[in-house]
Design a protein around this motif. Structure first.
Motif, PDB file in Angstrom:
ATOM      1  N   ALA A  71       0.840  -1.200   0.000  1.00  0.00           N
ATOM      2  CA  ALA A  71       0.000   0.000   0.000  1.00  0.00           C
ATOM      3  C   ALA A  71       0.872   1.246   0.000  1.00  0.00           C
ATOM      4  CB  ALA A  71      -0.916   0.006   1.220  1.00  0.00           C
ATOM      5  N   THR A  73       1.478   5.290   0.609  1.00  0.00           N
ATOM      6  CA  THR A  73       1.047   6.480   1.336  1.00  0.00           C
ATOM      7  C   THR A  73       1.619   7.702   0.636  1.00  0.00           C
ATOM      8  OG1 THR A  73       1.011   5.265   3.433  1.00  0.00           O
ATOM      9  CG2 THR A  73       1.072   7.685   3.550  1.00  0.00           C
ATOM     10  N   GLU A  74       0.748   8.592   0.234  1.00  0.00           N
ATOM     11  CA  GLU A  74       1.165   9.777  -0.510  1.00  0.00           C
ATOM     12  C   GLU A  74       1.797  10.810   0.421  1.00  0.00           C
ATOM     13  OE1 GLU A  74      -2.784  10.191   1.173  1.00  0.00           O
ATOM     14  OE2 GLU A  74      -2.012   8.742  -0.302  1.00  0.00           O
ATOM     15  N   ALA A  79      -3.498  14.537   0.427  1.00  0.00           N
ATOM     16  CA  ALA A  79      -4.868  14.034   0.568  1.00  0.00           C
ATOM     17  C   ALA A  79      -5.837  15.170   0.880  1.00  0.00           C
ATOM     18  CB  ALA A  79      -4.936  12.964   1.655  1.00  0.00           C
ATOM     19  N   ASP A 200      -1.130   3.513  -6.801  1.00  0.00           N
ATOM     20  CA  ASP A 200      -1.776   3.290  -5.507  1.00  0.00           C
ATOM     21  C   ASP A 200      -1.588   4.531  -4.643  1.00  0.00           C
ATOM     22  OD1 ASP A 200      -3.277   1.466  -3.804  1.00  0.00           O
ATOM     23  OD2 ASP A 200      -1.527   1.546  -2.482  1.00  0.00           O
ATOM     24  N   HIS A 201      -2.545   4.768  -3.770  1.00  0.00           N
ATOM     25  CA  HIS A 201      -2.512   5.891  -2.825  1.00  0.00           C
ATOM     26  C   HIS A 201      -3.723   5.759  -1.919  1.00  0.00           C
ATOM     27  CE1 HIS A 201      -5.787   7.915  -5.046  1.00  0.00           C
ATOM     28  NE2 HIS A 201      -5.182   7.441  -6.128  1.00  0.00           N
ATOM     29  N   GLN A 202      -3.846   6.677  -0.971  1.00  0.00           N
ATOM     30  CA  GLN A 202      -4.954   6.620  -0.018  1.00  0.00           C
ATOM     31  C   GLN A 202      -5.869   7.845  -0.140  1.00  0.00           C
ATOM     32  OE1 GLN A 202      -4.859   3.633   1.391  1.00  0.00           O
ATOM     33  NE2 GLN A 202      -2.858   3.418   0.382  1.00  0.00           N
ATOM     34  N   SER A 205     -11.346   6.586  -2.396  1.00  0.00           N
ATOM     35  CA  SER A 205     -11.877   5.340  -1.839  1.00  0.00           C
ATOM     36  C   SER A 205     -11.738   4.154  -2.784  1.00  0.00           C
ATOM     37  CB  SER A 205     -13.345   5.519  -1.443  1.00  0.00           C
ATOM     38  OG  SER A 205     -14.127   5.894  -2.565  1.00  0.00           O
ATOM     39  N   LYS A 232      -9.278  -1.473  -7.685  1.00  0.00           N
ATOM     40  CA  LYS A 232      -8.531  -1.812  -6.462  1.00  0.00           C
ATOM     41  C   LYS A 232      -9.446  -2.547  -5.492  1.00  0.00           C
ATOM     42  CE  LYS A 232      -6.008   0.298  -2.580  1.00  0.00           C
ATOM     43  NZ  LYS A 232      -5.461   1.580  -2.030  1.00  0.00           N
ATOM     44  N   SER A 248      -1.768  -5.113  -6.151  1.00  0.00           N
ATOM     45  CA  SER A 248      -1.006  -4.382  -5.139  1.00  0.00           C
ATOM     46  C   SER A 248       0.208  -3.717  -5.772  1.00  0.00           C
ATOM     47  CB  SER A 248      -0.555  -5.324  -4.019  1.00  0.00           C
ATOM     48  OG  SER A 248       0.323  -6.316  -4.540  1.00  0.00           O
TER      49      SER A 248
END
Length: 590
Positions: A71, A73-74, A79, A200-202, A205, A232, A248
């Motif tokens: 995963a 994380t930006e 965000a 990928d990032h958070q 959603s 995803k 992933s």
């Protein structure tokens, strides 16, 4: 670190005077869209760009994304910025109304996108890829897939990616080996993709991956590639993100620039196969993906302008603050008064204004194409490799000039000049290298139609030359002479290519780069010449721009003609040598 000031007046001038935004909207039957709306939209976008995104630019450069247990994380702050972007409706600007969009013209979206990428190119890449995914789904997705995915992609609630490249398949997509095994109404996708921007990032959603893969019975080569949606998170019965799909991020690439944008190595199907959904028909994925690619190529060209504008603003600010040398009375002189520094600033300013004119003109032609204008479709095809190739190559020069204006301080990371230079370096590479764009322009866009589209462009430029040379303004008359000389040189080179390429199989590849750059400088000079004509006309009328802006527009256009247009002659001369000596020595001698 410099501040960012959105170029609102020049953007408005190009949209109003060159694009003819009001008449464009009338032709598109957009009754409520006009220049008054443009000014409000661009000004508000500028606030988000300058106040929220720009301060995060160096943060992303110094503290890029991280990955842990598949995963990503930006960068901290991204965000929150993305949520402001979504909540203020920016993601919906050009999307179709039936899926929640505002249905505003592509050219307005392009003007706004310039601001995002100038302020923070690493951040701006995320919505750029989503816009491309939306384009591909609108054009080729089934009604069911559109209903499931477009509203959230257009709102920005979900983001999109493009998964083409594999470890052993760079630009050669015929070598794509990712597999898609039928599994009832869906497919199990397996394989690895590299260089996946914002894979990928958070911040959202869900992430909607568009993936090229091969069915078991697919023919070899590019004719055997299909396109799939691989989310995803799989959607539950309510259409909301549910279970995590078998996809992933394996690792992040350590890059020269754009550190704020996670470039992922993505793995599909490590645990039995990622669930995917076929877009359109089997084995037509490459043509479908090129819907996304062509949108992305113009967007990358726009990034060349964006990063160059940011670099110019930084150089301009520094040149007014840095004191070097003395007046006779002993007072210090800002380096902006030195001729060589002024030359560099004018090169940056005129190059940026030419690129902005081209980017927005090309974007407007896309709008016209979507509404069935065949002539605009032909012009878009001709413009796209020039937008992508020439503008990103010119960005290398302009961001380098920023470092030069700074002198030794430009080589020091703390000033921020180096970041723009590093960030710009990817632009001539991704979404098709300059060499690929050059071959496209000389092959499919010139030789394929025997120069018909090119001839129409030459006719249009000739019309501008006639207006310039018949002007009562001496500066415009001189500009007409210069543009005419460049047009004649470019025409001679194009005729040489058309006459000799069919019998000389190496000629096309050998001279394609020079041809691309020649056409970029020619078209840039032409559009600035049109701008000068418009500015000259407006000076005699009541206008919203003011004498200072209009006079500067004419002077900047004239500087481009002095500084850049001679390069048309240079590239033309190179082309007409045939560059036959490219293969005059053996590989062992290189």
């Amino acid at each position: 670190m410099s501040t960012y000031n959105p170029p609102l007046k020049d953007t408005g001038f190009v949209l109003d005077q060159l694009v003819g935004f009001d008449s464009l909207c009338e032709s598109l039957d957009l009754q409520e869209a006009n220049m008054e709306l443009v000014n409000v939209v661009v000004e508000e976008a500028g606030k988000l760009a300058a106040d929220v995104l720009a301060p995060l630019n160096s943060v992303g450069d110094q503290n890029g994304a991280t990955v842990s247990e598949g995963a990503v994380t930006e960068t901290a702050g991204f965000a929150d910025a993305y949520q402001q972007y979504v909540e203020n409706g920016w993601a919906t600007l050009t999307g179709p109304e039936e899926f929640g969009g505002q249905a505003l013209p592509n050219v307005l979206g392009t003007a706004v996108n310039e601001l995002w990428h100038s302020a923070n190119m690493g951040f701006g890449l995320c919505p750029l890829l989503s816009q491309g995914a939306v384009e591909a789904l609108i054009a080729h997705g089934s009604d069911e897939l559109k209903t499931q995915y477009l509203p959230q992609l257009i709102s920005g609630e979900w983001t999109g990616t493009m998964n083409l490249t594999e470890p052993n398949a760079g630009s050669d997509l015929a070598a794509v080996s990712a597999k898609a095994m039928p599994d009832g109404d869906t497919y199990k996708i397996s394989g690895q993709k590299i260089f996946i921007t914002w894979g990928d990032h958070q911040m959202a959603s869900n992430i909607v991956h568009l993936v090229l893969a091969r069915l078991p019975d697919a023919p070899a080569g590019v004719k055997g590639i299909s396109l799939f949606i691989v989310p995803k998170y799989l959607l539950d019965e309510q259409g909301q993100p549910g279970a995590l799909n078998d996809v992933s991020c394996v690792s992040l690439e350590h890059k020269l620039g754009i550190h704020g944008s996670p470039t992922c190595v993505m793995s599909f199907g490590d645990n039995g196969g990622a669930t995917g959904y076929l877009i359109g028909e089997p084995n037509k994925g490459l043509s479908y993906m090129f819907t996304m690619m062509n949108h992305a190529r113009q967007s990358v060209g726009l990034q060349g302008l964006s990063i160059s504008e940011r670099a110019y603003q930084q150089a301009l600010e520094y040149s007014q603050e840095r004191l070097q040398g003395s007046n006779p009375d002993g007072s210090k002189i800002a380096i902006i008064n030195h001729p060589d520094v002024r030359r560099m600033l004018m090169a940056m300013k005129s190059g940026n204004e030419a690129m902005r004119a081209l980017a927005l003109s090309a974007a407007a032609d896309i709008d016209r194409t979507h509404h069935g204008d065949a002539e605009s479709k032909t012009r878009v095809e001709l413009y796209t490799p020039i937008v992508k190739g020439w503008m990103t190559e010119l960005a290398q020069e302009i961001t380098s000039l920023n470092i030069q204006v700074h002198g030794g301080m430009g080589f020091i990371e703390e000033t921020g000049a180096a970041q723009h230079y590093r960030d710009a370096r990817i632009l001539p590479i991704y979404e098709g290298t300059t060499g690929i764009q050059a071959l496209d322009l000389i092959g499919r866009k010139t030789l394929f139609d025997k120069g018909a589209a090119l001839a129409q462009l030459q006719t249009d430029i000739r019309s501008t030359v006639e207006l310039l040379t018949s002007s009562s303004t001496a500066e415009l008359q001189e500009l007409g002479v210069q543009l005419n000389q460049s047009l004649n040189a470019a025409t001679a080179a194009s005729n040489y290519i058309l006459e000799n390429a069919p019998s000389d199989k190496q000629l096309m590849g050998a001279v394609s780069f020079d041809n691309l750059m020649m056409m970029g400088y020619l078209v840039g000079g032409w559009l600035l010449a049109q701008s000068a004509l418009k500015a000259d006309q407006l000076k005699a009328e009541d206008n919203a721009y003011g004498e200072a802006f209009l006079s500067a527009k004419i002077a900047t256009s004239a500087f481009f003609a002095d500084h850049y247009l001679p390069r048309v002659d240079q590239h033309s001369a190179t082309i007409r040598t045939g560059l036959g000596k490219t293969f005059s020595i053996d590989i062992e001698q290189l």
